[in-house]
Write an enzyme that holds these catalytic residues in place. Structure first.
Site, PDB file in Angstrom:
ATOM      1  N   CYS A 333      48.836   3.894 -54.027  1.00  0.00           N
ATOM      2  CA  CYS A 333      48.615   2.638 -54.723  1.00  0.00           C
ATOM      3  C   CYS A 333      48.298   2.660 -56.359  1.00  0.00           C
ATOM      4  CB  CYS A 333      47.646   1.589 -53.958  1.00  0.00           C
ATOM      5  SG  CYS A 333      47.748   0.130 -54.303  1.00  0.00           S
ATOM      6  N   HIS A 438      49.137   1.965 -48.240  1.00  0.00           N
ATOM      7  CA  HIS A 438      47.841   2.331 -47.758  1.00  0.00           C
ATOM      8  C   HIS A 438      48.121   2.471 -46.202  1.00  0.00           C
ATOM      9  CE1 HIS A 438      45.299   1.723 -51.174  1.00  0.00           C
ATOM     10  NE2 HIS A 438      46.042   0.449 -51.434  1.00  0.00           N
TER      11      HIS A 438
END
Length: 483
Positions: A333, A438
């Protein structure tokens, strides 16, 4: 309701354990925390079909309760972006209006939604296990409280007060907290819990009885120290005492920048034999890494600021040296965004800046936030990440930026391998991988592909927690709390 004398006393752990224990009694159970402050968040069911965010602790508590996680379980989430500023997420969605308000001015504006979410969960479930925040006796915060005793009074909850005895001063913490509460709120405290005890519990006498004589509240449980309970810590902390068993064959060095986020997703790696996780805060922390060892750039709530911090420590050069020697590098991310060539912020969302230049990508920040559950399959990968080729992975995305090939570099033939469309890219050499997804290491297929191993399942962890409270609480106490 589970209250604590301090942050880190064990509220989240105990709430999770109680969710599973009550569920095991055949009851319909849900967790609740009115307000959480954490950059560890999960994507769950939101309002009217939209995805939303809640704190990771409530996500795991819902799974422990065998309930579908939804935004009502944590209606207010504060995500720190600086020491004096947090992004405010109400009922799963970012609220620009609330984010701009001084924090003391938010309470009355958000209380109706908080109370409504709690009332709805109470109506739908046999038991709601509520978690408090910090301490309920912070006298400077009591008037604007929306997470501790205001919630307890609203629900007329039967409260446990837990303290970390390993810190020392446990009985003073318990008595002082009780003493600072108004009399009507003291009446809601039904038991004291001593957590993280090391030694012979018989040596505590006569302190528990003396405390009961002073307060009228019994000590209902003494829970031993547990280094390997398997549940992610509220803030994703790991240390040498939680290193997995077996001879270490791979070190995974996670860069711990100031606004680090979603560290809980690395919990499964702590339980894989032969892996050692360590924090990285300076070049000295990565000096001894071999090419087979990993450097991980995790998520960040302030990507540009954390990237500037990383440079100020000299870690940019250390990471470049590791990658240049063929060392394995992973960015997740915000970490993916840092690996690219540039961060471009036309809207003032995060900040502009050059990236680390390990992937020929550019990220443009946008006001709209991507929040969704995602399942996708890796395409062909090479090098260190080749075992992920063809693996289907499930996880979640929470990010403002959108990332793509750097057009000028692509025109010159410097192109990243897009191994998961719009989500993951790899450098041509094969040692650097960046992903928006994630939760990779919570996916059993990913763990098996990379390490040929399997970490304990969450179900195993939850059952262990429930068995623990059954052993360490006085008989009949847990039944009496919901009688």
């Amino acid at each position: 309701m589970v209250l604590g004398t301090t942050s880190g006393a064990g509220k989240s752990w105990l709430t999770t354990a109680l969710c599973r224990w009550y569920s095991n009694q055949g009851l319909k159970v849900a967790p609740f925390k009115a307000q959480n402050m954490s950059n560890n968040a999960r994507v769950v069911e939101g309002v009217e079909g939209a995805w939303g965010e809640i704190g990771s602790a409530q996500y795991f508590q819902a799974l422990a309760a065998r309930a579908a996680p939804d935004v009502r379980m944590n209606p207010l989430l504060l995500k720190p972006e600086a020491d004096t500023h947090s992004q405010v997420v109400l009922m799963g969605q970012v609220s620009a209006e609330l984010t701009a308000l001084p924090w003391r001015g938010r309470s009355e504006k958000v209380w109706p939604q908080i109370a409504g979410a709690l009332d709805a969960l109470r109506a739908e479930n046999d038991v709601v296990v509520i978690e408090g925040a910090g301490s309920p006796a912070e006298i400077n915060l009591h008037a604007s409280d929306i997470v501790n005793m205001r919630v307890a009074r609203h629900a007329q909850a039967r409260c446990l007060l837990v303290t970390d005895i390993d810190r020392g001063g446990a009985f003073a913490h318990l008595y002082g907290t009780w003493a600072l509460l108004p009399e009507d709120e003291r009446a809601l405290i039904h038991g004291f819990v001593l957590n993280k005890f090391r030694g012979d519990a018989a040596l505590l006498a006569p302190a528990p009885q003396m405390l009961q004589n002073l307060t009228g509240v019994p000590t209902v449980a003494t829970i031993p120290m547990q280094w390997h309970h398997g549940l992610p810590e509220e803030d994703g902390v790991f240390d040498d005492r939680s290193t997995a068993a077996g001879a270490v064959h791979t070190t995974i060095a996670v860069v711990a920048y100031p606004r680090i986020s979603n560290l809980d997703e690395f919990q499964p790696l702590k339980n894989v034999p032969g892996l050692r996780l360590q924090w990285v805060r300076s070049p000295a922390d990565v000096a001894g890494l071999r090419p087979a060892d990993w450097i991980v750039l995790p998520g960040s709530k302030a990507t540009a600021a954390d990237l500037a911090w990383l440079r100020a420590q000299g870690l940019d050069r250390a990471i470049a040296v590791h990658a240049g020697q063929g060392g394995t590098v992973l960015g997740v991310c915000g970490g993916l965004q840092m690996l690219g060539e540039a961060l471009i912020d036309p809207e003032g969302i995060d900040g502009n800046g050059p990236g680390l230049g390990l992937l020929p990508l550019v990220t443009v920040f946008e006001p709209a936030k991507t929040v969704r559950r995602t399942a996708a399959q890796f395409g062909p990968l090479v090098g260190a990440w080749a075992p992920l080729s063809g693996v289907r992975a499930e996880g979640y995305e929470i990010h403002h930026g959108q990332t793509a090939q750097h057009p000028a570099m692509a025109a010159k033939g410097d192109v990243a391998r897009e191994v998961m469309p719009g989500i993951a890219w790899q450098n041509p050499a094969g040692n650097v991988l960046g992903v928006y997804l994630h939760g990779l290491f919570e996916d059993a297929a990913v763990l098996h592909a990379l390490f040929g191993a399997q970490a304990p399942t969450l179900e195993t962890v939850f059952e262990g927690l429930a068995n623990g409270v059954a052993r360490h609480f006085e008989p009949g106490v847990l039944d009496a709390l919901i009688a």
